[in-house]
Scaffold this motif. Structure first.
Motif, PDB file in Angstrom:
ATOM      1  N   LYS A  56       0.896  -1.237  -0.104  1.00  0.00           N
ATOM      2  CA  LYS A  56       0.148   0.107   0.046  1.00  0.00           C
ATOM      3  C   LYS A  56       0.909   1.177   0.095  1.00  0.00           C
ATOM      4  O   LYS A  56       2.083   1.142   0.706  1.00  0.00           O
ATOM      5  CB  LYS A  56      -0.895  -0.097   1.226  1.00  0.00           C
ATOM      6  CG  LYS A  56      -1.889  -1.239   1.225  1.00  0.00           C
ATOM      7  CD  LYS A  56      -2.806  -0.957   2.424  1.00  0.00           C
ATOM      8  CE  LYS A  56      -3.874  -2.087   2.454  1.00  0.00           C
ATOM      9  NZ  LYS A  56      -4.888  -1.936   3.680  1.00  0.00           N
ATOM     10  N   ALA A  57       0.356   2.242  -0.452  1.00  0.00           N
ATOM     11  CA  ALA A  57       1.210   3.542  -0.523  1.00  0.00           C
ATOM     12  C   ALA A  57       0.068   4.689   0.149  1.00  0.00           C
ATOM     13  O   ALA A  57      -0.978   4.404   0.253  1.00  0.00           O
ATOM     14  CB  ALA A  57       1.504   4.052  -2.141  1.00  0.00           C
ATOM     15  N   ASP A  58       0.892   5.532   0.638  1.00  0.00           N
ATOM     16  CA  ASP A  58       0.371   6.473   1.476  1.00  0.00           C
ATOM     17  C   ASP A  58      -0.603   7.411   0.153  1.00  0.00           C
ATOM     18  O   ASP A  58      -0.235   7.953  -0.755  1.00  0.00           O
ATOM     19  CB  ASP A  58       1.441   7.636   1.817  1.00  0.00           C
ATOM     20  CG  ASP A  58       0.819   8.678   2.882  1.00  0.00           C
ATOM     21  OD1 ASP A  58      -0.489   9.213   2.709  1.00  0.00           O
ATOM     22  OD2 ASP A  58       1.327   9.521   3.409  1.00  0.00           O
ATOM     23  N   PRO A  59      -1.958   7.321   0.509  1.00  0.00           N
ATOM     24  CA  PRO A  59      -2.909   8.130  -0.459  1.00  0.00           C
ATOM     25  C   PRO A  59      -2.803   9.513  -0.538  1.00  0.00           C
ATOM     26  O   PRO A  59      -3.451  10.080  -1.555  1.00  0.00           O
ATOM     27  CB  PRO A  59      -4.278   7.666  -0.043  1.00  0.00           C
ATOM     28  CG  PRO A  59      -4.051   7.291   1.328  1.00  0.00           C
ATOM     29  CD  PRO A  59      -2.729   6.911   1.718  1.00  0.00           C
ATOM     30  N   SER A  60      -2.065  10.053   0.478  1.00  0.00           N
ATOM     31  CA  SER A  60      -1.823  11.764   0.322  1.00  0.00           C
ATOM     32  C   SER A  60      -0.826  12.079  -0.520  1.00  0.00           C
ATOM     33  O   SER A  60      -0.613  13.360  -0.816  1.00  0.00           O
ATOM     34  CB  SER A  60      -1.495  12.148   1.763  1.00  0.00           C
ATOM     35  OG  SER A  60      -0.191  11.724   2.114  1.00  0.00           O
ATOM     36  N   HIS A  61      -0.065  11.087  -1.245  1.00  0.00           N
ATOM     37  CA  HIS A  61       0.945  11.390  -2.331  1.00  0.00           C
ATOM     38  C   HIS A  61       0.356  12.235  -3.458  1.00  0.00           C
ATOM     39  O   HIS A  61      -0.869  11.993  -3.819  1.00  0.00           O
ATOM     40  CB  HIS A  61       1.456  10.051  -2.770  1.00  0.00           C
ATOM     41  CG  HIS A  61       2.638   9.653  -2.123  1.00  0.00           C
ATOM     42  ND1 HIS A  61       3.993  10.400  -1.909  1.00  0.00           N
ATOM     43  CD2 HIS A  61       2.799   8.565  -1.460  1.00  0.00           C
ATOM     44  CE1 HIS A  61       4.556   9.424  -1.240  1.00  0.00           C
ATOM     45  NE2 HIS A  61       3.930   8.390  -0.937  1.00  0.00           N
ATOM     46  N   ARG A  62       1.189  12.961  -4.033  1.00  0.00           N
ATOM     47  CA  ARG A  62       0.425  13.820  -5.217  1.00  0.00           C
ATOM     48  C   ARG A  62       0.455  12.787  -6.410  1.00  0.00           C
ATOM     49  O   ARG A  62       1.216  11.921  -6.520  1.00  0.00           O
ATOM     50  CB  ARG A  62       1.596  14.688  -5.762  1.00  0.00           C
ATOM     51  CG  ARG A  62       1.411  15.467  -7.207  1.00  0.00           C
ATOM     52  CD  ARG A  62       2.549  16.298  -7.549  1.00  0.00           C
ATOM     53  NE  ARG A  62       2.461  16.479  -8.969  1.00  0.00           N
ATOM     54  CZ  ARG A  62       3.098  15.883  -9.976  1.00  0.00           C
ATOM     55  NH1 ARG A  62       3.656  14.832  -9.515  1.00  0.00           N
ATOM     56  NH2 ARG A  62       3.106  16.181 -11.176  1.00  0.00           N
ATOM     57  N   LEU A  63      -0.584  12.820  -7.152  1.00  0.00           N
ATOM     58  CA  LEU A  63      -0.784  12.081  -8.442  1.00  0.00           C
ATOM     59  C   LEU A  63      -0.145  12.926  -9.433  1.00  0.00           C
ATOM     60  O   LEU A  63      -0.524  13.984  -9.813  1.00  0.00           O
ATOM     61  CB  LEU A  63      -2.221  11.672  -8.760  1.00  0.00           C
ATOM     62  CG  LEU A  63      -2.966  10.893  -7.886  1.00  0.00           C
ATOM     63  CD1 LEU A  63      -4.241  10.390  -8.166  1.00  0.00           C
ATOM     64  CD2 LEU A  63      -2.083   9.562  -7.619  1.00  0.00           C
ATOM     65  N   GLY A  64       0.747  12.174 -10.487  1.00  0.00           N
ATOM     66  CA  GLY A  64       1.075  12.690 -11.415  1.00  0.00           C
ATOM     67  C   GLY A  64       0.548  12.418 -12.550  1.00  0.00           C
ATOM     68  O   GLY A  64      -0.374  11.602 -12.493  1.00  0.00           O
ATOM     69  N   PRO A  65       1.011  12.709 -13.968  1.00  0.00           N
ATOM     70  CA  PRO A  65       0.398  12.220 -15.124  1.00  0.00           C
ATOM     71  C   PRO A  65       0.692  10.798 -15.087  1.00  0.00           C
ATOM     72  O   PRO A  65       1.568  10.224 -14.632  1.00  0.00           O
ATOM     73  CB  PRO A  65       1.227  13.130 -16.271  1.00  0.00           C
ATOM     74  CG  PRO A  65       2.520  13.642 -15.404  1.00  0.00           C
ATOM     75  CD  PRO A  65       2.065  13.660 -13.973  1.00  0.00           C
ATOM     76  N   PRO A  66      -0.332   9.822 -15.550  1.00  0.00           N
ATOM     77  CA  PRO A  66      -0.378   8.545 -15.411  1.00  0.00           C
ATOM     78  C   PRO A  66       0.638   7.944 -16.423  1.00  0.00           C
ATOM     79  O   PRO A  66       0.538   6.432 -16.390  1.00  0.00           O
ATOM     80  CB  PRO A  66      -1.808   8.054 -15.566  1.00  0.00           C
ATOM     81  CG  PRO A  66      -2.380   9.119 -16.404  1.00  0.00           C
ATOM     82  CD  PRO A  66      -1.689  10.421 -16.001  1.00  0.00           C
ATOM     83  N   VAL A  67       1.526   8.627 -17.131  1.00  0.00           N
ATOM     84  CA  VAL A  67       1.865   7.957 -18.239  1.00  0.00           C
ATOM     85  C   VAL A  67       3.468   8.827 -18.265  1.00  0.00           C
ATOM     86  O   VAL A  67       3.341  10.075 -17.977  1.00  0.00           O
ATOM     87  CB  VAL A  67       1.564   8.131 -19.641  1.00  0.00           C
ATOM     88  CG1 VAL A  67       2.282   7.555 -20.768  1.00  0.00           C
ATOM     89  CG2 VAL A  67       0.272   7.696 -19.822  1.00  0.00           C
ATOM     90  N   GLY A  68       4.409   8.102 -18.194  1.00  0.00           N
ATOM     91  CA  GLY A  68       5.634   8.553 -18.098  1.00  0.00           C
ATOM     92  C   GLY A  68       6.362   8.550 -19.642  1.00  0.00           C
ATOM     93  O   GLY A  68       6.081   8.079 -20.468  1.00  0.00           O
ATOM     94  N   ARG A  69       7.509   9.510 -19.643  1.00  0.00           N
ATOM     95  CA  ARG A  69       8.328   9.660 -20.951  1.00  0.00           C
ATOM     96  C   ARG A  69       7.447   9.631 -22.213  1.00  0.00           C
ATOM     97  O   ARG A  69       7.807   9.130 -23.201  1.00  0.00           O
ATOM     98  CB  ARG A  69       9.335   8.313 -20.894  1.00  0.00           C
ATOM     99  CG  ARG A  69      10.151   8.215 -19.704  1.00  0.00           C
ATOM    100  CD  ARG A  69      11.565   7.250 -19.960  1.00  0.00           C
ATOM    101  NE  ARG A  69      10.886   5.795 -20.380  1.00  0.00           N
ATOM    102  CZ  ARG A  69      10.748   4.786 -19.270  1.00  0.00           C
ATOM    103  NH1 ARG A  69      11.087   5.150 -18.173  1.00  0.00           N
ATOM    104  NH2 ARG A  69      10.524   3.761 -19.873  1.00  0.00           N
ATOM    105  N   ILE A  70       6.714  10.525 -22.060  1.00  0.00           N
ATOM    106  CA  ILE A  70       5.598  10.816 -23.223  1.00  0.00           C
ATOM    107  C   ILE A  70       6.325  11.545 -24.548  1.00  0.00           C
ATOM    108  O   ILE A  70       7.242  12.590 -24.196  1.00  0.00           O
ATOM    109  CB  ILE A  70       4.445  11.667 -23.051  1.00  0.00           C
ATOM    110  CG1 ILE A  70       3.467  10.948 -22.112  1.00  0.00           C
ATOM    111  CG2 ILE A  70       3.780  12.143 -24.042  1.00  0.00           C
ATOM    112  CD1 ILE A  70       2.415  11.718 -21.309  1.00  0.00           C
TER     113      ILE A  70
END
Length: 282
Positions: A56-70
Motif C-alpha cells: 500500500k502507498a500513502d494516499p496523500s501522495h501527489r498524483l502525477g500524469p499517469p504516463v511517463g516519458r511521453i
C-alpha cells in the motif's frame, strides 16, 4: 486496471488503484508506466499480479500524469460536432492535428499557470488516447489493437497565442500546466464502449461543458489510423481527442479563465481533475 504515477514532479513512482480504491505501489515490478510496459505483454503482466500482494502507498501522495516519458503529445481540433458549431468554423473533413509540448504535461491536481501576456486563457475537457504498441499505416479495423487505454485531459489553451500570434496551434497549447492528465490511465479492457464517455467541466462550480464522446466527428479508431499515416506512433504517445461544446471562447460574450478560478472536470470511468489557475511566479 487503473494505473497511476505518484510522488513529486519528476520523481513519480508507478502504481495502481485496486478495486477497493487503495493505492498500490508497483515500483518493485516496473520502473515506470512507460514504453514497453504499455504494450499488450506489459499490461498482461501487470494484470496477472494480485493487487493485494503489492505494498500500500500513502494516499496523500501527489498524483502525477499517469504516463511517463511521453514522446508525442498530440491534439485534435474541432472534433465534436456541437463544438465545431460554436466556433463558427467549418466542420472538418479530416482530423485537424496539432502538437502540444510534452513540457506542458502535469498531474490532475497541479496548478494551471497563467502565462506571461495571456489574456484569453481557456479550458477544454477531453478524452486522451494512450498508445501501447507501435502504429504505422494501421487500418481503422486494427487501430484499437495499438491502444493501451484512456485518460482524462484538460487541453488548456491561450486563444490569443493560438490564433493571433502566427504559425501553428502549438503556440497556444504548450505553456507549463497546459496538459494535465489523469488521475489514472484506464486500460482498454475496462472500457466497454469508448464512444460513450460522458464528459463534463465546471468553473468555480458553474457547469460549462457537458457532452459525450458519441458526438465525436472522428472516432478514436479513425484518429489512430489517420495519424499513423503521417508518423509512427510509439508506446506512451498521447492523443487528446477534442472537446465538447461550452468552451469559454464559444460563449457570448466569451468568458476566459482568471487567476484564482477553480476548474473541475471528469469523464465516466476516468476520474476527475481539480485545477487552480495561479499567477506565473517568474
Amino acid at each position: 486496471m487503473r494505473l497511476v504515477r505518484f510522488g513529486a514532479p519528476g520523481e513519480e513512482k508507478p502504481g495502481l488503484i485496486d478495486d477497493e480504491h487503495v493505492l498500490r505501489d508497483l515500483s518493485h515490478e516496473i520502473d515506470d508506466i512507460a514504453g514497453s510496459v504499455l504494450s499488450r505483454d506489459g499490461l498482461a503482466h501487470l494484470a496477472s499480479l494480485d493487487p493485494k500482494s503489492l505494498p500500500k502507498a500513502d494516499p496523500s501522495h501527489r498524483l502525477g500524469p499517469p504516463v511517463g516519458r511521453i514522446g508525442h503529445f498530440l491534439g485534435i481540433g474541432r472534433n465534436y460536432a456541437e463544438h465545431a458549431k460554436e466556433t463558427g468554423a467549418e466542420t472538418p473533413t479530416q482530423p485537424l492535428l496539432f502538437s502540444k509540448a510534452p513540457s506542458a504535461i502535469g498531474g490532475p491536481h497541479d496548478d494551471i499557470i497563467m502565462p506571461k501576456d495571456a489574456t484569453k486563457l481557456d479550458y477544454e475537457a477531453e478524452i486522451a488516447i494512450v498508445i501501447g504498441e507501435e502504429a504505422l499505416y494501421v487500418s481503422e479495423a486494427e487501430a484499437m489493437d495499438h491502444v493501451a487505454g484512456f485518460c482524462l485531459c484538460n487541453d488548456v489553451t491561450e486563444r490569443t497565442f493560438q490564433k493571433d500570434r502566427g504559425g501553428q496551434f502549438i503556440k497556444g497549447k504548450s505553456s507549463p500546466g497546459f496538459g494535465p492528465l489523469g488521475p489514472w490511465l484506464v486500460t482498454k479492457d475496462r472500457i466497454e464502449d469508448p464512444q460513450a464517455f460522458d464528459i463534463w467541466l465546471n468553473v468555480n462550480g458553474e457547469p460549462r461543458q457537458k457532452g459525450t464522446s458519441a458526438d465525436m466527428i472522428f472516432s478514436f479508431a479513425t484518429l489512430v489510423s489517420h495519424i499513423s499515416h503521417f508518423m509512427k506512433l510509439m508506446p506512451g504517445d498521447v492523443i487528446t481527442t477534442g472537446t465538447p461544446a461550452g468552451v469559454g471562447a464559444g460563449m457570448n460574450p466569451p468568458r476566459f479563465l482568471q487567476v484564482g478560478d477553480i476548474v473541475t472536470l471528469g469523464a465516466s470511468g476516468l476520474g476527475e481533475q481539480r485545477l487552480v489557475v495561479v499567477e506565473r511566479k517568474s
